[in-house]
Design an enzyme around this catalytic site. Structure first.
Site, mmCIF file in Angstrom:
data_model
loop_
_atom_site.group_PDB
_atom_site.id
_atom_site.type_symbol
_atom_site.label_atom_id
_atom_site.label_comp_id
_atom_site.label_asym_id
_atom_site.label_seq_id
_atom_site.Cartn_x
_atom_site.Cartn_y
_atom_site.Cartn_z
ATOM 1 N N HIS A 132 -13.554 29.733 -50.985
ATOM 2 C CA HIS A 132 -14.004 28.743 -50.025
ATOM 3 C C HIS A 132 -14.132 29.347 -48.634
ATOM 4 O O HIS A 132 -15.012 28.965 -47.868
ATOM 5 C CB HIS A 132 -13.132 27.493 -49.979
ATOM 6 C CG HIS A 132 -13.865 26.366 -49.296
ATOM 7 N ND1 HIS A 132 -14.841 25.631 -49.929
ATOM 8 C CD2 HIS A 132 -13.843 25.917 -48.040
ATOM 9 C CE1 HIS A 132 -15.363 24.774 -49.083
ATOM 10 N NE2 HIS A 132 -14.793 24.923 -47.931
ATOM 11 N N TYR A 189 -17.318 29.563 -45.285
ATOM 12 C CA TYR A 189 -17.275 29.508 -43.824
ATOM 13 C C TYR A 189 -17.755 30.824 -43.227
ATOM 14 O O TYR A 189 -18.323 30.840 -42.146
ATOM 15 C CB TYR A 189 -15.870 29.158 -43.328
ATOM 16 C CG TYR A 189 -15.476 27.765 -43.737
ATOM 17 C CD1 TYR A 189 -16.215 26.679 -43.265
ATOM 18 C CD2 TYR A 189 -14.428 27.519 -44.601
ATOM 19 C CE1 TYR A 189 -15.897 25.398 -43.651
ATOM 20 C CE2 TYR A 189 -14.104 26.240 -44.992
ATOM 21 C CZ TYR A 189 -14.844 25.180 -44.514
ATOM 22 O OH TYR A 189 -14.532 23.912 -44.904
ATOM 23 N N HIS A 209 -24.874 19.741 -52.883
ATOM 24 C CA HIS A 209 -24.097 19.955 -51.660
ATOM 25 C C HIS A 209 -24.333 21.360 -51.108
ATOM 26 O O HIS A 209 -24.649 21.538 -49.940
ATOM 27 C CB HIS A 209 -22.611 19.738 -51.931
ATOM 28 C CG HIS A 209 -21.730 20.213 -50.830
ATOM 29 N ND1 HIS A 209 -21.634 19.559 -49.627
ATOM 30 C CD2 HIS A 209 -20.932 21.299 -50.713
ATOM 31 C CE1 HIS A 209 -20.804 20.216 -48.836
ATOM 32 N NE2 HIS A 209 -20.375 21.287 -49.472
ATOM 33 N N PHE A 210 -24.195 22.381 -51.949
ATOM 34 C CA PHE A 210 -24.282 23.713 -51.338
ATOM 35 C C PHE A 210 -25.719 24.181 -51.137
ATOM 36 O O PHE A 210 -25.939 25.178 -50.455
ATOM 37 C CB PHE A 210 -23.385 24.746 -52.045
ATOM 38 C CG PHE A 210 -23.681 25.061 -53.467
ATOM 39 C CD1 PHE A 210 -24.838 25.710 -53.820
ATOM 40 C CD2 PHE A 210 -22.759 24.748 -54.468
ATOM 41 C CE1 PHE A 210 -25.099 26.028 -55.133
ATOM 42 C CE2 PHE A 210 -23.015 25.059 -55.789
ATOM 43 C CZ PHE A 210 -24.187 25.705 -56.122
ATOM 44 N N HIS A 211 -26.686 23.457 -51.684
ATOM 45 C CA HIS A 211 -28.057 23.771 -51.262
ATOM 46 C C HIS A 211 -28.351 23.165 -49.885
ATOM 47 O O HIS A 211 -29.268 23.597 -49.203
ATOM 48 C CB HIS A 211 -29.078 23.331 -52.310
ATOM 49 C CG HIS A 211 -29.204 24.335 -53.422
ATOM 50 N ND1 HIS A 211 -28.324 24.383 -54.463
ATOM 51 C CD2 HIS A 211 -30.067 25.375 -53.612
ATOM 52 C CE1 HIS A 211 -28.641 25.397 -55.258
ATOM 53 N NE2 HIS A 211 -29.692 26.018 -54.771
ATOM 54 N N ARG A 260 -23.715 20.932 -63.857
ATOM 55 C CA ARG A 260 -24.317 22.094 -63.228
ATOM 56 C C ARG A 260 -24.267 23.261 -64.222
ATOM 57 O O ARG A 260 -23.714 23.126 -65.300
ATOM 58 C CB ARG A 260 -23.559 22.454 -61.944
ATOM 59 C CG ARG A 260 -22.154 22.934 -62.189
ATOM 60 C CD ARG A 260 -21.361 23.155 -60.918
ATOM 61 N NE ARG A 260 -21.754 24.389 -60.248
ATOM 62 C CZ ARG A 260 -20.988 25.003 -59.319
ATOM 63 N NH1 ARG A 260 -19.822 24.482 -58.986
ATOM 64 N NH2 ARG A 260 -21.383 26.094 -58.725
ATOM 65 N N ARG A 261 -24.836 24.406 -63.840
ATOM 66 C CA ARG A 261 -24.696 25.654 -64.596
ATOM 67 C C ARG A 261 -25.039 25.505 -66.067
ATOM 68 O O ARG A 261 -24.349 26.034 -66.932
ATOM 69 C CB ARG A 261 -23.250 26.156 -64.502
ATOM 70 C CG ARG A 261 -22.864 26.574 -63.127
ATOM 71 C CD ARG A 261 -21.495 27.179 -63.097
ATOM 72 N NE ARG A 261 -21.376 28.093 -61.975
ATOM 73 C CZ ARG A 261 -20.310 28.803 -61.699
ATOM 74 N NH1 ARG A 261 -19.253 28.719 -62.456
ATOM 75 N NH2 ARG A 261 -20.295 29.617 -60.671
#
Lengths: 268, 582, 78
Positions: free
Chosen positions: B235, B239, B386-388, B449-450
């Site tokens: 994680h 950042y 979210h992470f896109h 996902r995946r």
């Protein structure tokens, strides 16, 4: 520090937001009683799953009342058992472990969802109030056919659910003039006694016997069949307990010479 | 007289340019693979076999979230340190050394992943060359040793880059003993410090457990232990790649808006908070893992939630800086000033849209952070949505917009086409809007996902609103738009680079501040203090969970051997296997 | 680019010493009131609160069955 008034207000609002989020999560844990998957399931050596008391025979077990335990072994790329049946209005504790790589056990469209890490046992309890049919899928990549890994969870109405098993032992043939025995073995997986009726239909005859199968036990019912009541040749029979039935054929033959009068002893 | 970065630091400009091009190559390959996946998953167009999907996915993940982001980061940070300290690095040979080391590491890992497409991959060191283990490489999935070695070499290269920045700062400090650390350098140093803290976990995981195990030196691993050590890093790395975007938003975006940074002191507070809290929260990726007690998960959640604070503060400071610019440009009214912003400038618009998408990502991140609500979204397409929005838009779009400023600075050549650039950033925004809203929604009904073919035999997904088909169409359409946008970006970069020199490149400066460093307490610059507290927080958050994992499963686990999954399988085997499976 | 009267061109201090041809005024820390930011961030705050409530109480709690603790287990909040 030179902080603008609006910015001070925003810092306070941000803290309220953060504390509010944590408070909501805490409410979920204390109010509706949502628990996280944790270390309660303990650990297990993946090579010893077959010898494990719990995982040697994965499947549904009745604990008592409306409580059930379901043990599942995940491996690339299937679950054992692949189809699970439980009654509505039940509280089910799942124990899931993996034989090989990391998988998940995720009941689609619900919040029953856990990672399955080799070496660990995932333990989780959920209440199933209504009858429904759910898919189960693996949502953690587990190799080249990961996308084919799926299962089913069927929640059936309470009165349609039992853990009864029926097996029958019967001869294939008897000599004309002899008697034989057809034995029904009724196993009751529930903890409560099972009161039911075992019936045998053969030829145009029906025999019935009421039995009480003890909780987590089994009971044998033996029906005596006299060849005199049967036709020469093949006679179809069916043993029925509740919704379970098993059928077979009994042949009445005329003995020739010194051949043994015994019939075969195959299971139907 | 032109005063671009190239004119100030010609040697450094060459290294930074090389780092940016390495980043663009990774972006190009990784981006195209993203289109392949989107079309395959949604069953719009399948031209690879499903087992190969996972090779594509591994390459997409590693190339974009590790190679693309970190190469861009090292370029940006080198620019930020030299520009704000107004001095070059101590020795450019050292700078080239870490850059080349990162290239070797990335190439080694990349080649290992891509040989997974070969029908018969070469056998090296006693095993076939492939790494179909995805970006997370969870044991007992096992990759070829070269994959792990490549990652470690890459990370060590990034450590040396950090050494370079610290050396340069210390050299500056000797010449300027009483000055405050300039804000861009402050951001670089705090980010580098938490990078050292967090990469320690993944490096130990690889060097002590995974690499010896893949070489056959050790027999077994403890999957929960290596997984936990991955997320100790996993994680903080998000950042890490977000921080250069923050750096651009704080130090460049106010300038492009026509204003000044609203508050230097709060910017410092924000980066100190990231240094403190980036690492002791990795367990929030393991909310649904067995073998970790609920209390540790709760601690990770608390830390995660408090890490919302710096991002919420950033939202205010950055928007206030933009508003300052808009009002200086003549903007009026409560919200009418928005019209006075330079929306025709691709650099401004790209960064502003990236920031807007990050606000949306903030919301889905709050859901991800919530411990028990994770049952709803864990490992669903929601997380991918979210992470896109975060790395795929807040970071990638900011980087692309920043490139429109950086590449002229580094080459002395004017941007080839500003209108194409403006169209490109807007297309990226539109493409991501289609793709990520559909992904988020699909997670709510459990679409995983995946997964190469999320179409199952025994059941159907039941969306409360819309249909699975409509969601798939939005994702496929979004992916096509994004690929088009990516192509336009690369075209602009290539055309700019082969263009001719220009004298009208703007000076290399960064934004001034309304409330400057003189308003912030000196203790904020005490990096030793903050590092010490960060280490203590990590020890508090991780000692007990790690101890109980090792206590239960041992350092090397109960005889867990690796699963080397080569994805090229004989088609006949596929047939018979899928028969068995069904 | 819109050209502005010369008297509005102001040399900025330190970092950004360059001409800002689009500027019509210069605002210092005291004169600048970020009211627009306060409004936007207030709207964002409301969206976050409402969506959070919707996600937690409708989407999540309405998505049962959910993993619950055993009857007498005290929920651990370390």
């Amino acid at each position: 520090m030179n902080i603008h008034t609006y910015e001070k207000v925003w810092i306070v609002a941000s803290m309220v937001l953060i504390v509010g989020f944590i408070a909501t999560i805490t409410y979920g844990a204390v109010g509706p009683g949502i628990a996280m998957i944790d270390d309660d399931g303990g650990d297990i050596n993946p090579d010893e799953i077959n010898d494990d008391e719990r995982f040697a025979e994965p499947g549904v077990e009745h604990v008592g009342g409306n409580e059930y335990e379901v043990t599942v072994v995940a491996q690339a790329w299937s679950y054992t058992p692949s189809e699970i049946e439980i009654p509505a209005n039940s509280e089910v504790t799942f124990y899931v472990t993996s034989r090989d790589v990391t998988h998940s056990f995720s009941v689609v469209g619900t919040n029953v969802n856990t990672m399955v890490v080799p070496g660990q046992v995932s333990e989780m309890t959920a209440k199933f109030d209504e009858p429904d049919e759910y898919g189960i899928l693996c949502n953690e990549y587990c190799g080249e056919y990961h996308h084919t890994m799926e299962g089913k969870l069927n929640v059936v109405p309470e009165d349609e659910f039992d853990l009864t098993e029926l097996s029958v032992e019967a001869d294939d043939e008897i000599d004309a003039g002899n008697e034989t025995t057809i034995t029904a073995n009724v196993t009751n997986g529930m903890q409560e006694d099972l009161e039911t009726t075992v019936s045998l239909e053969i030829g145009n005859q029906t025999q019935e016997e009421d039995v009480t199968v003890p909780g987590d036990g089994s009971e044998e019912v033996a029906f005596t069949v006299d060849s005199a009541d049967l036709d020469e040749g093949d006679n179809d029979w069916t043993v029925t307990v509740d919704d379970y039935e098993e059928s077979g054929t009994l042949s009445v033959v005329t003995p020739e010479g010194n051949e043994s009068a015994d019939g075969g002893d195959g299971d139907a | 007289m032109r005063n671009a970065y190239l004119d100030q630091f010609p040697d450094e400009a060459r290294v930074i340019k090389a780092a940016f091009w390495s980043s663009f190559i990774a972006l190009a390959i990784g981006g195209v693979l993203g289109l392949v996946q989107a079309l395959h998953r949604t069953d719009v167009f399948r031209f690879i076999q499903s087992p190969d999907y996972y090779t594509v996915l591994t390459a997409h993940g590693v190339l974009l979230v590790i190679v693309f982001t970190i190469f861009f980061l090292v370029g940006t940070f080198t620019w930020a340190v030299t520009t704000s300290l107004d001095r070059g690095v101590v020795d450019t040979r050292f700078t080239w050394a870490w850059y080349i080391m990162m290239v070797i590491g990335a190439a080694l890992a990349g080649i290992t992943i891509f040989s997974g497409f070969l029908e018969s991959a070469p056998s090296i060191l006693g095993s076939e060359l492939n790494a179909d283990v995805l970006f997370t490489f969870y044991a007992p999935l096992e990759a070829h040793p070269f994959f792990y070695i490549g990652l470690v070499v890459f990370v060590v290269g990034s450590w040396l880059a950090g050494v370079d920045w610290f050396r340069t700062w210390l050299a500056w400090r000797r010449e300027n003993p009483d000055e405050r650390i300039p804000l861009p350098t402050f951001m670089v140093l705090t980010t580098t410090l938490f990078w050292y803290i967090c990469t320690l976990g993944v490096s130990l995981s690889i060097l002590v457990f995974l690499l010896p195990w893949s070489l056959g030196i050790t027999e077994s691993v403890n999957p929960l232990l290596t997984r936990t050590m991955f997320w100790y890093f996993g994680h903080a790395v998000v950042y890490f790649w977000l921080m250069p975007a923050y750096l651009m938003w704080y130090t460049m975006l106010p300038k492009f808006s026509g204003g000044k940074l609203f508050s230097d002191p709060l910017a410092r507070v924000v980066f100190v908070l990231f240094l403190l809290l980036s690492t002791p929260l990795g367990i929030h990726h393991q909310y649904l893992d067995p073998g970790i007690a609920e209390g540790y998960k709760f601690i990770a959640m608390t830390n995660t939630m408090f890490l919302l604070l710096p991002s919420l503060l950033t939202a205010f400071t950055v928007v206030a800086s933009m508003e300052h610019g808009a009002r200086q440009r003549g903007g009026e009214g409560y919200l009418g000033w928005l019209k006075a912003l330079p929306w025709r400038d691709p650099i401004f618009t790209g960064m502003a849209l990236a920031g807007l998408m990050f606000a949306a990502a903030g919301f889905s991140g709050m859901i991800n952070a919530g411990m028990n609500i994770n049952y709803l979204v864990h490992n669903t397409w929601w997380v991918v949505g979210h992470f896109h929005l975060t790395v795929g838009t807040a970071v990638a779009l900011t980087f692309m917009a920043a490139s429109y400023w950086f590449i002229p600075q580094l080459t002395g050549k004017e941007l080839w086409n500003r209108s194409v650039a403006l169209g490109q950033v807007v297309l990226w925004f539109i493409g991501m809007t289609f793709m990520t809203n559909a992904m988020h929604r699909s997670g709510l009904f459990g679409l995983p996902r995946r997964t190469a073919e999320p179409q199952y035999q025994g059941f159907d997904f039941e969306p409360a609103v819309g249909t699975v088909g409509e969601i798939n169409m939005q994702v496929a359409l979004g992916a096509v738009i994004l690929t088009l946008s990516l192509a336009l970006f690369l075209l602009n970069m290539v055309m700019t680079s082969i263009g001719s020199n220009s004298e009208s490149i703007p000076d290399n400066t960064y934004a001034d501040t309304l409330s400057g460093a003189e308003d912030s307490p000196r203790i904020l610059d005490n990096l030793k203090l903050w590092t010490a507290i960060a280490v203590v927080l990590v020890i508090i958050a991780y000692t007990l969970p790690l101890a109980s994992i090792i206590d239960a499963g041992g350092l090397f686990g109960p005889d867990i051997e690796g699963f080397r999954l080569s994805t090229w399988v004989d088609p006949a085997v596929i047939e018979s296997l899928s028969e068995v499976i069904r | 680019m819109v050209s502005r009267p010369y008297y509005l061109l102001i040399r900025m201090s330190s970092g950004t010493e360059q001409r800002e041809p689009d500027h019509v005024r210069t605002l210092g820390h005291e004169e600048y009131d970020p009211i627009g930011t306060a409004i936007l961030i207030g709207i964002y705050f409301l969206i976050l609160v409402l969506l959070w409530i919707f996600m937690y109480f409708v989407e999540f709690l309405g998505n049962g069955p959910t993993v619950v603790g055993m009857a007498l287990t005290v929920v651990g909040l370390a």
